[in-house]
Design a protein around this motif. Structure first.
Motif, PDB file in Angstrom:
ATOM      1  N   GLY A   1     -10.614  -7.595  -0.277  1.00  0.00           N
ATOM      2  CA  GLY A   1     -10.427  -6.214   0.139  1.00  0.00           C
ATOM      3  C   GLY A   1     -10.166  -5.267  -1.017  1.00  0.00           C
ATOM      4  N   LEU A   2      -9.477  -4.154  -0.713  1.00  0.00           N
ATOM      5  CA  LEU A   2      -9.240  -3.090  -1.681  1.00  0.00           C
ATOM      6  C   LEU A   2      -7.777  -3.067  -2.124  1.00  0.00           C
ATOM      7  N   LEU A   3      -7.554  -2.646  -3.363  1.00  0.00           N
ATOM      8  CA  LEU A   3      -6.206  -2.540  -3.917  1.00  0.00           C
ATOM      9  C   LEU A   3      -5.848  -1.072  -4.097  1.00  0.00           C
ATOM     10  N   ALA A   4      -4.572  -0.746  -3.877  1.00  0.00           N
ATOM     11  CA  ALA A   4      -4.120   0.637  -4.008  1.00  0.00           C
ATOM     12  C   ALA A   4      -2.632   0.637  -4.330  1.00  0.00           C
ATOM     13  N   VAL A   5      -2.089   1.821  -4.581  1.00  0.00           N
ATOM     14  CA  VAL A   5      -0.657   1.982  -4.822  1.00  0.00           C
ATOM     15  C   VAL A   5      -0.164   3.105  -3.920  1.00  0.00           C
ATOM     16  N   LEU A   6       0.897   2.826  -3.163  1.00  0.00           N
ATOM     17  CA  LEU A   6       1.462   3.816  -2.254  1.00  0.00           C
ATOM     18  C   LEU A   6       2.942   3.986  -2.558  1.00  0.00           C
ATOM     19  N   ASP A   7       3.306   5.174  -3.007  1.00  0.00           N
ATOM     20  CA  ASP A   7       4.690   5.490  -3.361  1.00  0.00           C
ATOM     21  C   ASP A   7       5.260   4.478  -4.365  1.00  0.00           C
ATOM     22  N   GLY A   8       4.424   4.113  -5.330  1.00  0.00           N
ATOM     23  CA  GLY A   8       4.859   3.208  -6.384  1.00  0.00           C
ATOM     24  C   GLY A   8       4.808   1.737  -6.025  1.00  0.00           C
ATOM     25  N   ILE A   9       4.392   1.407  -4.806  1.00  0.00           N
ATOM     26  CA  ILE A   9       4.328   0.018  -4.347  1.00  0.00           C
ATOM     27  C   ILE A   9       2.864  -0.421  -4.257  1.00  0.00           C
ATOM     28  N   SER A  10       2.561  -1.584  -4.829  1.00  0.00           N
ATOM     29  CA  SER A  10       1.199  -2.111  -4.763  1.00  0.00           C
ATOM     30  C   SER A  10       0.844  -2.440  -3.318  1.00  0.00           C
ATOM     31  N   ALA A  11      -0.355  -2.048  -2.910  1.00  0.00           N
ATOM     32  CA  ALA A  11      -0.781  -2.240  -1.523  1.00  0.00           C
ATOM     33  C   ALA A  11      -2.142  -2.914  -1.474  1.00  0.00           C
ATOM     34  N   PHE A  12      -2.425  -3.524  -0.323  1.00  0.00           N
ATOM     35  CA  PHE A  12      -3.685  -4.235  -0.121  1.00  0.00           C
ATOM     36  C   PHE A  12      -4.297  -3.816   1.208  1.00  0.00           C
ATOM     37  N   LEU A  13      -5.595  -3.521   1.183  1.00  0.00           N
ATOM     38  CA  LEU A  13      -6.336  -3.159   2.393  1.00  0.00           C
ATOM     39  C   LEU A  13      -7.421  -4.216   2.600  1.00  0.00           C
ATOM     40  N   PRO A  14      -7.210  -5.160   3.541  1.00  0.00           N
ATOM     41  CA  PRO A  14      -8.189  -6.233   3.770  1.00  0.00           C
ATOM     42  C   PRO A  14      -9.533  -5.688   4.252  1.00  0.00           C
ATOM     43  N   VAL A  15     -10.590  -6.402   3.951  1.00  0.00           N
ATOM     44  CA  VAL A  15     -11.930  -6.005   4.400  1.00  0.00           C
ATOM     45  C   VAL A  15     -11.943  -5.815   5.914  1.00  0.00           C
ATOM     46  N   SER A  16     -11.250  -6.699   6.626  1.00  0.00           N
ATOM     47  CA  SER A  16     -11.241  -6.641   8.092  1.00  0.00           C
ATOM     48  C   SER A  16     -10.579  -5.386   8.628  1.00  0.00           C
ATOM     49  N   GLN A  17      -9.811  -4.677   7.767  1.00  0.00           N
ATOM     50  CA  GLN A  17      -9.118  -3.471   8.205  1.00  0.00           C
ATOM     51  C   GLN A  17      -9.799  -2.192   7.732  1.00  0.00           C
ATOM     52  N   LEU A  18     -11.004  -2.309   7.186  1.00  0.00           N
ATOM     53  CA  LEU A  18     -11.771  -1.121   6.817  1.00  0.00           C
ATOM     54  C   LEU A  18     -12.319  -0.458   8.076  1.00  0.00           C
ATOM     55  N   ALA A  19     -12.524   0.847   8.014  1.00  0.00           N
ATOM     56  CA  ALA A  19     -13.150   1.560   9.125  1.00  0.00           C
ATOM     57  C   ALA A  19     -14.567   1.024   9.296  1.00  0.00           C
ATOM     58  N   PRO A  20     -15.102   1.041  10.518  1.00  0.00           N
ATOM     59  CA  PRO A  20     -16.443   0.498  10.762  1.00  0.00           C
ATOM     60  C   PRO A  20     -17.504   1.033   9.807  1.00  0.00           C
TER      61      PRO A  20
END
Length: 374
Positions: free
Chosen positions: A115-134
């Motif tokens: 999936g995708l990697l991001a940072v939210l309010d200084g915390i590393s975050a992960f967005l799995p492929v299965s949770q992407l918009a269609p």
């Protein structure tokens, strides 16, 4: 997981403990914090300048978390530090966002195969492929992992709107969902549809397991479609034009005959009619084959158990031979009807005609079992 502020704040604070307080005053190089029953705190000197960017966003009345660095200085204040405690503050803020179901924006900083990697309010975050918009889901026909990775890399630097799906502070895990953002709107729009409805839609993606179709067809998609926009009307259509509903036609629902490659049945961009066969929460399942005449109705009229028929072998696999009984109707001569797979391949050749006996006709499951007549 931090479930409330009591898990962040120490009940009996000591040096190194995290405490919660309220900003009561701010000077050029000092921030004063009311710690309630624990007295008054101050952030100044080196601690102030190290947290200068964070302090810029604080106003009198704001709640903050801080760590105690000195129990009591010469002025009677507890000396505090936002360093370290700022992470606790971030987790608390993220928890509040999750509980409220708020939508936040994140910039994609990297990708991996999952999936995708991001940072939210200084915390590393992960967005799995299965949770992407269609519309962002990588549609790779052969499910090649490298191709999927290349599709995901296109999102680096882009900003997405997401919801927090889950967080686990002690494991430093923050899971995001882009799909969840659209689900509420989709569920609301789906109230206008029911099982059995026929829709007009556009093929938006093809995968090994089926095809994705977006509906309804709008003027923007097809200005020449005389039946466009008949699925919804008024306010519901206006909302749908913005969001769009994307459903799935499983490979088994593309045609009455066996489909091995969905791309041989439809093409991306093609506009088709399909029937809704199921709605589960925000997921829609459709059928293309239900729009076609059911060829199995002819099987019941022409054949019965024990009949002999002459038919062509279309394909030989490890578990049997597929035989063309009628156009779009295939029967299976199972490998168990032979001594071995090798014997089956010796006796049957693709493209050749043979006599077969009908062993079983299952109209409900659309199955026909055959035996080679020796």
């Amino acid at each position: 997981m931090l479930s409330n502020k009591n898990e962040v704040v120490s009940a009996n604070p000591n040096i190194g403990s995290t405490v919660e307080g309220t900003v009561v005053a701010r000077e050029r190089s000092a921030l004063y914090i009311d710690l309630g029953v624990f007295g008054a705190g101050i952030i100044y000197g080196r601690e102030y300048f190290e947290a200068k960017e964070l302090i810029k966003g604080l106003n009198v009345g704001d709640k903050v978390f801080a760590k105690i660095t000195e129990m009591e200085n010469d002025q009677g204040y507890r000396e505090l530090s936002l360093k370290g405690a700022s992470k606790d503050m971030s987790w608390q803020k993220l928890r509040d966002i999750k509980e409220k179901g708020e939508i936040v924006k994140v910039k994609v900083t990297g990708v991996n195969k999952g999936g995708l990697l991001a940072v939210l309010d200084g915390i590393s975050a992960f967005l799995p492929v299965s949770q992407l918009a269609p519309e962002h889901y990588p549609r790779v026909v052969d499910a090649d992992k490298q191709k999927i990775l290349r599709e995901l890399q296109k999102f680096i630097g882009k900003t997405l709107e997401v919801k927090i799906l889950d967080l686990l502070a002690e494991e430093n895990k923050l899971i995001l969902s882009e799909k969840a953002k659209a689900e509420e709107q989709t569920r609301e729009t789906l109230k206008n549809y029911k099982k059995g409805d026929i829709i007009s839609g556009q093929i938006t993606g093809i995968a090994d397991f089926g095809v994705f179709i977006k509906f309804p067809i709008t003027a923007k998609t097809s200005e020449d479609d005389s039946e466009q926009n008949t699925d919804l009307s008024g306010e519901a259509l206006a909302k749908e034009e913005k969001a769009g509903i994307e459903g799935l036609i499983h490979i088994s629902e593309l045609d009455w005959q066996l489909v091995e490659n969905p791309a041989e049945v439809v093409k991306v961009g093609e506009i088709i009619k399909a029937q809704i066969i199921g709605i589960t929460n925000s997921q829609v399942f459709l059928s293309l084959k239900s729009m076609k005449e059911n060829p199995w109705e002819e099987v019941e009229k022409k054949f019965k158990k024990g009949d002999t028929l002459n038919a062509k072998v279309l394909k030989v696999s490890s578990f049997g031979a597929f035989v063309e009984v009628l156009p779009k109707i295939r029967g299976l001569c199972h490998v168990s009807e032979f001594e071995s797979e090798e014997k089956m391949k010796e006796k049957l050749s693709v493209g050749q005609m043979y006599d077969f006996e009908v062993l079983l006709i299952d109209l409900k499951e659309h199955r026909m079992s055959l035996k080679l007549v020796k």
